[in-house]
Design an enzyme around this catalytic site. Sequence first.
Site, short mmCIF file in Angstrom:
data_model
loop_
_atom_site.label_atom_id
_atom_site.label_comp_id
_atom_site.label_asym_id
_atom_site.label_seq_id
_atom_site.Cartn_x
_atom_site.Cartn_y
_atom_site.Cartn_z
CD GLU A 56 43.16 -3.16 2.40
OE1 GLU A 56 42.41 -4.09 2.74
OE2 GLU A 56 43.12 -2.62 1.29
CB SER A 83 39.68 -3.20 3.17
OG SER A 83 39.15 -4.32 3.84
#
Length: 177
Positions: A56, A83
Site C-alpha cells: 500500500e 487504501s
Amino acid sequence: MVKHSAVAKEMHNHIGPARVFNCEENAKDAIINKDIKPGDVVFIRYEGPKGSGMPEMFYTTEALASDPELVATTALITDGRYSSATRGPAIGHVSPEAAAGGPIALVEEDDLIKIDISNRKLEIVGIAKEKRSSQEIEEILQARRENWVKSDLSKKKGVLAQYEKLATSPMKGGYMG
C-alpha cells in the site's frame, strides 16, 4: 483504479509533468522535501505484484494529503495499491505493471501526462514538457520499449522471489497463480 468522487473537479482534466520514482520511499521523500510542485504527476512504479509485492502507498498518500498545496493539485499514479481512505487524484493498480513491461515502465521525467477522469483516460501527450503529436509519442514509446530492460528476478530471495515469478496482474487480483 481511481476513486473519482475523492478527486477535486479541477483535477478531473489535468495535464502535468511526470515526476518518476522507482520506489515509494523516494517519492515520499521528494514530497516531504518540497521537490514536488502543484500540478506535478508523481509516478511510483515497480510497486506492483511482480515488483515489490504490491504494498500500500500509505506514506506517500499521507505525505500528499498533509500538504495543503499538493493535496488537490498533485496526481499520484502507481502500479502499487491504495487504501479505501485515500483521497485526491490517486490512480493505482496500473496494469500491466512496470515489472512486467507495462506502459508505466516507459514514462520518463517531464513527460506531459494527461488525466481525463470523466473519459477514463490516462496518456502521455508530451515529451520534455512539450506537447507532441500522438504519432511522435508512439515512435518515442516504441524506442523506449526496445531499450527497456526487465528486472532481474534472481535478486529477490524466498517467498518474495516466488511471488514475483507467480503473481498475476493487478487487474486479476495480484494473487499467486
